[in-house]
Design an enzyme around this catalytic site. Structure first.
Site, short mmCIF file in Angstrom:
data_model
loop_
_atom_site.label_atom_id
_atom_site.label_comp_id
_atom_site.label_asym_id
_atom_site.label_seq_id
_atom_site.Cartn_x
_atom_site.Cartn_y
_atom_site.Cartn_z
N ASN A 143 35.33 26.03 -5.51
CA ASN A 143 35.95 24.84 -4.90
C ASN A 143 36.01 23.66 -5.83
O ASN A 143 36.59 22.64 -5.49
CB ASN A 143 35.17 24.45 -3.62
CG ASN A 143 33.72 24.12 -3.91
OD1 ASN A 143 33.12 24.69 -4.83
ND2 ASN A 143 33.17 23.21 -3.15
N TYR A 144 35.45 23.78 -7.02
CA TYR A 144 35.29 22.62 -7.90
C TYR A 144 35.76 22.97 -9.30
O TYR A 144 35.34 24.00 -9.86
CB TYR A 144 33.80 22.24 -7.91
CG TYR A 144 33.44 21.01 -8.68
CD1 TYR A 144 34.10 19.80 -8.48
CD2 TYR A 144 32.41 21.05 -9.63
CE1 TYR A 144 33.74 18.67 -9.19
CE2 TYR A 144 32.04 19.92 -10.33
CZ TYR A 144 32.71 18.73 -10.11
OH TYR A 144 32.35 17.60 -10.80
N ALA A 149 37.38 44.48 -3.86
CA ALA A 149 36.12 44.03 -4.47
C ALA A 149 36.35 43.62 -5.91
O ALA A 149 37.15 44.21 -6.62
CB ALA A 149 35.10 45.16 -4.41
N GLY A 198 2.37 -14.90 6.99
CA GLY A 198 1.61 -14.39 8.14
C GLY A 198 2.51 -14.12 9.34
O GLY A 198 3.65 -14.57 9.40
N THR A 199 1.94 -13.40 10.31
CA THR A 199 2.72 -12.99 11.48
C THR A 199 3.16 -14.17 12.34
O THR A 199 4.19 -14.10 13.02
CB THR A 199 1.92 -11.98 12.33
OG1 THR A 199 0.60 -12.51 12.54
CG2 THR A 199 1.80 -10.64 11.65
N SER A 206 33.57 42.56 -1.86
CA SER A 206 32.37 42.03 -2.51
C SER A 206 32.67 41.48 -3.90
O SER A 206 33.55 41.98 -4.60
CB SER A 206 31.32 43.14 -2.64
OG SER A 206 30.92 43.54 -1.36
N ASN A 229 0.81 2.32 6.91
CA ASN A 229 0.62 1.43 5.77
C ASN A 229 0.59 2.15 4.43
O ASN A 229 0.68 1.52 3.39
CB ASN A 229 -0.70 0.65 5.94
CG ASN A 229 -0.61 -0.32 7.10
OD1 ASN A 229 0.28 -1.16 7.15
ND2 ASN A 229 -1.50 -0.18 8.06
N ARG A 270 0.80 -1.22 0.00
CA ARG A 270 0.00 0.00 0.00
C ARG A 270 0.84 1.28 0.00
O ARG A 270 0.32 2.36 -0.23
CB ARG A 270 -0.96 0.00 1.20
CG ARG A 270 -2.18 -0.88 0.97
CD ARG A 270 -3.03 -0.97 2.22
NE ARG A 270 -2.41 -1.81 3.24
CZ ARG A 270 -2.84 -1.90 4.50
NH1 ARG A 270 -3.87 -1.19 4.88
NH2 ARG A 270 -2.22 -2.69 5.37
N ASN A 327 -6.78 -5.45 18.72
CA ASN A 327 -5.39 -5.83 18.98
C ASN A 327 -4.46 -4.77 18.38
O ASN A 327 -4.45 -4.56 17.17
CB ASN A 327 -5.15 -7.19 18.32
CG ASN A 327 -3.69 -7.58 18.30
OD1 ASN A 327 -2.90 -7.11 19.11
ND2 ASN A 327 -3.34 -8.46 17.36
C1 UD1 Z 1 -1.92 -7.51 12.61
C2 UD1 Z 1 -2.72 -8.42 13.57
C3 UD1 Z 1 -4.03 -7.73 13.94
C4 UD1 Z 1 -3.71 -6.38 14.58
C5 UD1 Z 1 -2.83 -5.53 13.67
C6 UD1 Z 1 -2.36 -4.32 14.42
C7 UD1 Z 1 -2.19 -10.70 12.85
C8 UD1 Z 1 -2.68 -11.92 12.19
N1 UD1 Z 1 -3.02 -9.68 12.89
O1 UD1 Z 1 -2.70 -7.37 11.46
O2 UD1 Z 1 -4.76 -8.53 14.87
O3 UD1 Z 1 -4.94 -5.72 14.87
O4 UD1 Z 1 -1.65 -6.28 13.27
O5 UD1 Z 1 -1.62 -3.48 13.58
O6 UD1 Z 1 -1.09 -10.69 13.34
N2 UD1 Z 1 4.71 -9.46 8.80
C9 UD1 Z 1 5.73 -10.35 8.66
N3 UD1 Z 1 5.50 -11.49 7.96
C10 UD1 Z 1 4.28 -11.78 7.40
C11 UD1 Z 1 3.24 -10.84 7.57
C12 UD1 Z 1 3.47 -9.70 8.29
O7 UD1 Z 1 6.83 -10.13 9.14
O8 UD1 Z 1 4.16 -12.83 6.78
C13 UD1 Z 1 4.97 -8.21 9.53
C14 UD1 Z 1 4.72 -6.98 8.70
O9 UD1 Z 1 5.89 -6.58 8.03
C15 UD1 Z 1 4.26 -5.97 9.73
C16 UD1 Z 1 3.65 -6.83 10.83
O10 UD1 Z 1 4.09 -8.14 10.62
O11 UD1 Z 1 5.34 -5.25 10.28
C17 UD1 Z 1 2.12 -6.80 10.81
O12 UD1 Z 1 1.67 -7.28 9.57
P1 UD1 Z 1 0.37 -6.71 8.89
O13 UD1 Z 1 0.12 -7.44 7.65
O14 UD1 Z 1 0.43 -5.23 8.82
O15 UD1 Z 1 -0.71 -7.15 9.98
P2 UD1 Z 1 -2.20 -6.73 10.04
O16 UD1 Z 1 -2.94 -7.41 8.96
O17 UD1 Z 1 -2.29 -5.26 10.12
#
Ligand code: UD1
Ligand code: CA
Length: 430
Positions: free
Chosen positions: A359-360, A396, A81-82, A378, A221, A15, A164
């Protein structure tokens, strides 16, 4: 410092619509990731950054500035995913603080609050009028049950305004137990870190919600978020320096880098920009002047003065449209329209209007040294390399190409001549 920190920064950040990785975008002169690392450094000696997209570039950038950060490359293909991000991360201490790389506004105090107590998981929670985009926190009888991502919410859950904030402090044993068994049975087919909440609750572990400030935990974002975060951070930086005694005229028009510092009584007029790790001591920076990575002490600059990186001004006056670069000026007056680059100018010297250090030569940069009590007339050009000792007067309009001796008058001009009555012959007499 018996806590580890894991910073999640593997996401793509689509984004932002940029070829620069999201976490390397800067706020108040410092990348978002470095803001997070700096906050983490105050709490921990064991910091791991999880990377994947443009990992090399981000790692190189971090290593330029920090010596002791650990890196973990996420297996995004198999474990997106996280939750996937934490697979295989080794933490040294018994507790780990997990935060996102795109939260530049979080303070050390806020993070510290999350590390308190003995719960198995402390999780950051905010209540929002508009919770869209966040994971919803399901609370029953005052107890956290689970976090449901927006895309997995049933309509009733979407109404929940307790969300969260994305930062957690988790015991190592909890990570070791649950991270390997998170599944991806959800709308996004991702491994959600947030699933460890439900798993922990089911096994009667303690999950403690910590209420936090929305402003600090706001994720960046988009470019819009970036600009908004910049405004917030600028407000904080300027508030801090004003409390420390810096006078600011119309502070909302002033920009100050997060690395800049002030000492003594300083005055910043409207439109001033203080960039880089500048140090300003007992000085007056006038309207629309720009200072970059320089040291200004007991001096005044502007209006509309420009001091470029690696300059040092001490007891010096720089007036309008004077540009100084990589130069040290001590006890100097340069009032108008000059360029002073790669130069040293000593006490009592006066730089007249329109003076230029050349200078250059098109290939290389050369140095100009000007001693004490030198009067540079000046519109003179000083062709470097050049050494002007103490007590020299430059007339000058002189083009100086050779070193001078103390006591000299240096002058290079075609001699003036007058043609009697030429004006009247040409234009006629009124
Ligand atoms: C996440 C939370 C959500 C919370 C929100 C707060 C999860 C599943 N959801 O969602 O509950 O409300 O943050 O901001 O965790 N990242 C990785 N690897 C990945 C995916 C993400 O390192 O595979 C990192 C991203 O770079 C980022 C962070 O994790 O710094 C959060 O990822 P993002 O996709 O922004 O999470 P949200 O969907 O916002
Ligand atoms: Ca996501």
């Amino acid at each position: 410092m018996s806590i580890s920190v894991v910073i999640l920064a593997a996401g793509q950040g689509t984004r932002m619509k940029s070829t620069t990785p999201k976490v390397l975008h800067e706020i108040s002169g410092k990348s978002m990731l470095f803001h997070a690392i700096d906050a983490a450094k105050k709490l921990s000696d064991d910091i791991t950054v999880v990377l994947y997209h443009q990992a090399k570039r981000i790692q190189t950038e971090i290593e330029k500035h920090y010596a002791d950060i650990h890196f973990h490359i996420q297996d995004v293909q198999n474990y997106p995913g996280t939750g996937g991000a934490l697979r295989g991360v080794e933490v040294k201490h018994t507790k780990a603080l997990i935060l996102n790389g795109d939260m530049p506004l979080v303070t050390m105090d806020a993070l510290n609050a999350l590390t308190q107590g003995d719960a198995d998981i402390n999780m950051s929670v905010i209540t929002l009028a508009n919770p869209a985009g966040y994971g919803r926190v399901v609370i029953l009888d005052g107890k956290v049950q689970e976090i449901v991502e927006e895309k997995d919410c049933i309509p009733a859950q979407k109404e929940i305004q307790t969300v969260n904030a994305g930062v957690y402090c988790v015991k190592k044993e909890i990570l070791d137990r649950y991270i390997p068994v998170i599944n991806n049975y959800n709308a996004q087919k991702e491994y959600y870190l947030t699933d460890i909440i439900k798993m922990a609750v089911e096994e009667s572990k303690t999950v403690h919600p910590v209420m936090v400030e929305e402003e600090e935990f706001k994720g960046v974002n988009s470019k819009l978020d970036l600009a908004h975060a910049e405004e917030i951070l600028q407000r904080r930086i300027k508030t801090k320096w004003m409390k420390n005694g810096v006078t600011m005229r119309l502070p909302e028009t002033i920009y100050i880098d997060s690395r800049a510092s002030f000492e003594g009584e300083c005055m910043l007029e409207n439109g001033v920009s203080i960039q880089g790790a500048s140090t300003i001591i007992a000085s007056h920076i006038k309207t629309h002047s720009v200072i970059e990575d320089s040291h200004i002490e007991n001096s005044d600059v502007g209006p509309m003065g420009r001091v470029r990186p690696n300059s040092k001004l001490i007891d010096t006056h720089i007036g309008n449209f004077v540009e100084v670069k990589k130069s040290t000026l001590t006890g100097v007056k340069a009032g108008h329209l000059s360029y002073i680059g790669d130069a040293t100018v000593d006490e009592g010297s006066n730089i007249g209007a329109g003076v230029i250090t050349c200078n250059y030569d098109g290939k290389n940069k050369f140095q100009t040294t000007i001693g004490k009590n030198v009067f540079v007339g000046s519109d003179s050009q000083l062709v470097a390399p050049l050494n002007i000792p103490d007590d020299v007067m430059i007339a000058a309009g002189t083009t100086v190409t050779k070193d001078a001796h103390s006591g000299d008058l240096v002058l290079s001009r075609t001699s003036q001549k007058s043609i009697k009555n030429f004006f009247y012959k040409f234009f006629g007499k009124a």
